[in-house]
Design a protein around this motif. Structure first.
Motif, PDB file in Angstrom:
ATOM      1  N   GLU A  73       0.827  -1.211   0.000  1.00 23.03           N
ATOM      2  CA  GLU A  73       0.000   0.000   0.000  1.00 23.03           C
ATOM      3  C   GLU A  73       0.859   1.259   0.000  1.00 23.03           C
ATOM      4  OE1 GLU A  73      -2.585  -0.399   3.373  1.00 23.03           O
ATOM      5  OE2 GLU A  73      -3.660  -2.102   2.490  1.00 23.03           O
ATOM      6  N   LEU A  74       1.956   1.245   0.767  1.00 21.31           N
ATOM      7  CA  LEU A  74       2.843   2.415   0.789  1.00 21.31           C
ATOM      8  C   LEU A  74       3.497   2.637  -0.575  1.00 21.31           C
ATOM      9  CD1 LEU A  74       4.498   2.004   4.296  1.00 21.31           C
ATOM     10  CD2 LEU A  74       3.061   3.897   3.544  1.00 21.31           C
ATOM     11  N   LYS A  75       3.920   1.567  -1.220  1.00 16.22           N
ATOM     12  CA  LYS A  75       4.525   1.706  -2.558  1.00 16.22           C
ATOM     13  C   LYS A  75       3.504   2.244  -3.551  1.00 16.22           C
ATOM     14  CE  LYS A  75       8.189  -1.721  -2.119  1.00 16.22           C
ATOM     15  NZ  LYS A  75       8.731  -3.018  -2.572  1.00 16.22           N
ATOM     16  N   ALA A  76       2.264   1.777  -3.442  1.00 16.91           N
ATOM     17  CA  ALA A  76       1.213   2.289  -4.323  1.00 16.91           C
ATOM     18  C   ALA A  76       0.956   3.766  -4.035  1.00 16.91           C
ATOM     19  CB  ALA A  76      -0.065   1.476  -4.138  1.00 16.91           C
ATOM     20  N   ALA A  77       0.957   4.158  -2.776  1.00 23.17           N
ATOM     21  CA  ALA A  77       0.748   5.565  -2.420  1.00 23.17           C
ATOM     22  C   ALA A  77       1.897   6.423  -2.933  1.00 23.17           C
ATOM     23  CB  ALA A  77       0.609   5.708  -0.911  1.00 23.17           C
ATOM     24  N   ILE A  78       3.115   5.903  -2.860  1.00 26.64           N
ATOM     25  CA  ILE A  78       4.274   6.646  -3.376  1.00 26.64           C
ATOM     26  C   ILE A  78       4.154   6.826  -4.886  1.00 26.64           C
ATOM     27  CG2 ILE A  78       6.772   6.467  -3.797  1.00 26.64           C
ATOM     28  CD1 ILE A  78       6.989   5.264  -0.944  1.00 26.64           C
ATOM     29  N   ILE A  85       3.335  15.209  -8.309  1.00 27.34           N
ATOM     30  CA  ILE A  85       4.550  15.984  -8.031  1.00 27.34           C
ATOM     31  C   ILE A  85       5.179  16.450  -9.340  1.00 27.34           C
ATOM     32  CG2 ILE A  85       6.935  15.803  -7.193  1.00 27.34           C
ATOM     33  CD1 ILE A  85       5.877  14.059  -4.911  1.00 27.34           C
ATOM     34  N   LYS A  86       5.267  15.545 -10.299  1.00 26.59           N
ATOM     35  CA  LYS A  86       5.850  15.919 -11.599  1.00 26.59           C
ATOM     36  C   LYS A  86       5.043  17.030 -12.254  1.00 26.59           C
ATOM     37  CE  LYS A  86       7.871  11.391 -12.554  1.00 26.59           C
ATOM     38  NZ  LYS A  86       7.762  10.175 -13.367  1.00 26.59           N
ATOM     39  N   VAL A  87       3.716  16.914 -12.187  1.00 32.35           N
ATOM     40  CA  VAL A  87       2.856  17.937 -12.796  1.00 32.35           C
ATOM     41  C   VAL A  87       3.071  19.283 -12.103  1.00 32.35           C
ATOM     42  CG1 VAL A  87       0.440  18.661 -13.089  1.00 32.35           C
ATOM     43  CG2 VAL A  87       1.120  16.330 -13.642  1.00 32.35           C
ATOM     44  N   ALA A  88       3.052  19.279 -10.778  1.00 33.01           N
ATOM     45  CA  ALA A  88       3.212  20.536 -10.037  1.00 33.01           C
ATOM     46  C   ALA A  88       4.597  21.139 -10.274  1.00 33.01           C
ATOM     47  CB  ALA A  88       2.982  20.287  -8.545  1.00 33.01           C
ATOM     48  N   LEU A 120       5.913  17.037  -1.801  1.00 36.06           N
ATOM     49  CA  LEU A 120       7.233  16.470  -1.496  1.00 36.06           C
ATOM     50  C   LEU A 120       7.322  16.002  -0.045  1.00 36.06           C
ATOM     51  CD1 LEU A 120       9.613  18.876  -3.462  1.00 36.06           C
ATOM     52  CD2 LEU A 120       9.087  16.489  -3.990  1.00 36.06           C
ATOM     53  N   ASN A 121       6.767  16.790   0.874  1.00 33.46           N
ATOM     54  CA  ASN A 121       6.748  16.369   2.281  1.00 33.46           C
ATOM     55  C   ASN A 121       5.947  15.092   2.462  1.00 33.46           C
ATOM     56  OD1 ASN A 121       8.357  18.421   3.230  1.00 33.46           O
ATOM     57  ND2 ASN A 121       6.642  19.792   3.678  1.00 33.46           N
ATOM     58  N   SER A 122       4.818  15.049   1.791  1.00 28.14           N
ATOM     59  CA  SER A 122       3.974  13.854   1.873  1.00 28.14           C
ATOM     60  C   SER A 122       4.715  12.641   1.316  1.00 28.14           C
ATOM     61  CB  SER A 122       2.676  14.101   1.091  1.00 28.14           C
ATOM     62  OG  SER A 122       1.877  12.958   1.092  1.00 28.14           O
ATOM     63  N   LEU A 123       5.396  12.828   0.214  1.00 22.92           N
ATOM     64  CA  LEU A 123       6.174  11.736  -0.389  1.00 22.92           C
ATOM     65  C   LEU A 123       7.294  11.296   0.548  1.00 22.92           C
ATOM     66  CD1 LEU A 123       6.752   9.946  -2.881  1.00 22.92           C
ATOM     67  CD2 LEU A 123       8.265  11.752  -3.690  1.00 22.92           C
ATOM     68  N   ASN A 124       7.983  12.260   1.148  1.00 19.27           N
ATOM     69  CA  ASN A 124       9.063  11.924   2.091  1.00 19.27           C
ATOM     70  C   ASN A 124       8.535  11.134   3.278  1.00 19.27           C
ATOM     71  OD1 ASN A 124      11.088  13.083   0.576  1.00 19.27           O
ATOM     72  ND2 ASN A 124      10.936  15.062   1.589  1.00 19.27           N
ATOM     73  N   GLN A 125       7.382  11.536   3.805  1.00 22.81           N
ATOM     74  CA  GLN A 125       6.786  10.809   4.926  1.00 22.81           C
ATOM     75  C   GLN A 125       6.439   9.370   4.517  1.00 22.81           C
ATOM     76  OE1 GLN A 125       3.470  13.194   6.176  1.00 22.81           O
ATOM     77  NE2 GLN A 125       4.750  14.616   7.341  1.00 22.81           N
ATOM     78  N   LEU A 126       5.898   9.225   3.333  1.00 23.80           N
ATOM     79  CA  LEU A 126       5.578   7.875   2.843  1.00 23.80           C
ATOM     80  C   LEU A 126       6.843   7.029   2.697  1.00 23.80           C
ATOM     81  CD1 LEU A 126       2.847   8.665   0.158  1.00 23.80           C
ATOM     82  CD2 LEU A 126       2.516   7.462   2.326  1.00 23.80           C
ATOM     83  N   GLU A 127       7.909   7.641   2.201  1.00 24.37           N
ATOM     84  CA  GLU A 127       9.167   6.902   2.039  1.00 24.37           C
ATOM     85  C   GLU A 127       9.765   6.511   3.389  1.00 24.37           C
ATOM     86  OE1 GLU A 127      11.308   9.599  -0.494  1.00 24.37           O
ATOM     87  OE2 GLU A 127      10.579   8.621  -2.323  1.00 24.37           O
ATOM     88  N   VAL A 128       9.641   7.396   4.377  1.00 27.23           N
ATOM     89  CA  VAL A 128      10.114   7.068   5.731  1.00 27.23           C
ATOM     90  C   VAL A 128       9.300   5.905   6.288  1.00 27.23           C
ATOM     91  CG1 VAL A 128      10.202   7.911   8.113  1.00 27.23           C
ATOM     92  CG2 VAL A 128      11.095   9.331   6.260  1.00 27.23           C
ATOM     93  N   GLN A 129       7.973   5.982   6.128  1.00 26.01           N
ATOM     94  CA  GLN A 129       7.114   4.888   6.607  1.00 26.01           C
ATOM     95  C   GLN A 129       7.447   3.584   5.889  1.00 26.01           C
ATOM     96  OE1 GLN A 129       3.117   6.307   5.964  1.00 26.01           O
ATOM     97  NE2 GLN A 129       3.023   7.327   7.958  1.00 26.01           N
TER      98      GLN A 129
END
Length: 154
Positions: A73-78, A85-88, A120-129
Motif C-alpha cells: 500500500e505504501l509503494k502504491a501511495a508513493i 509531483i511531476k505535474v506541479a 514532497l513532504n507527503s512523499l518523504n513521509q511515505l518513504e520514511v514509513q
C-alpha cells in the motif's frame, strides 16, 4: 551347640540380606518413579513451550502478512504521488521560465510552491514509513526463522 549358633547366625544374616534387598528394591522403585515424574514434567513443559512458540510463530506470520500488505500500500501511495509531483513541478518550472513575462511572486505562484512542498513532504513521509515497514518486516522474518528453529529443537 556351635552348629545351632551357626544356623541362627545364618538365619539372621539371610533375614538382614532379605531386608536389604527389599529396602534397595523399594528405594530403586521410588527413584524410578521420581525420574518418571520428572521426565513427564519436562515433557509437559516442552510441549507447552512448543505450543507457545507455535502460537508466537502464527502471530508473527500474520504480522509479516500485514507488513507486506502495508508495504504494498505504501509503494502504491508513493507511485500515486509521483505524477502529481511531476505535474506541479513542471507547472512551477513553466511559470518560472515564461517567455516575455517577469518573475512575480503572486498568489498563484505561492500556492504552486506550497503545493509542491506539500506533495514532497507527503512523499518523504511515505518513504520514511516504507523504510520503517521494510525494517519491521526484516525483523519479523528474523523472528520467524528463530521461532522455526526453536520449534524444530522442541
Amino acid at each position: 551347640f556351635a552348629a545351632e549358633q551357626q544356623r541362627m547366625a545364618s538365619i539372621q544374616l539371610r533375614t538382614l540380606i532379605d531386608n536389604l534387598l527389599v529396602d534397595t528394591s523399594r528405594d530403586m522403585r521410588q527413584q524410578a518413579d521420581a525420574v518418571e515424574i520428572g521426565l513427564q514434567k519436562n515433557i509437559d513443559r516442552l510441549i507447552e513451550a512448543k505450543a507457545r512458540l507455535e502460537d508466537n510463530l502464527k502471530k508473527t506470520v500474520n504480522e509479516i502478512a500485514q507488513q507486506e500488505r502495508n508495504i504494498t500500500e505504501l509503494k502504491a501511495a508513493i507511485r500515486a504521488k509521483e505524477d502529481p509531483i511531476k505535474v506541479a513541478q513542471t507547472r512551477l518550472h513553466q511559470r518560472n521560465f515564461r517567455p516575455g513575462a517577469d518573475l512575480c511572486a503572486d498568489d498563484p505562484q505561492a500556492q504552486l510552491i506550497n503545493e509542491v512542498d506539500h506533495l514532497l513532504n507527503s512523499l518523504n513521509q511515505l518513504e520514511v514509513q516504507l523504510g520503517l515497514s521494510e525494517n519491521t518486516l526484516k525483523d519479523l522474518n528474523d523472528t520467524r526463522m528463530v521461532l522455526e528453529k526453536e520449534i524444530q529443537l522442541k
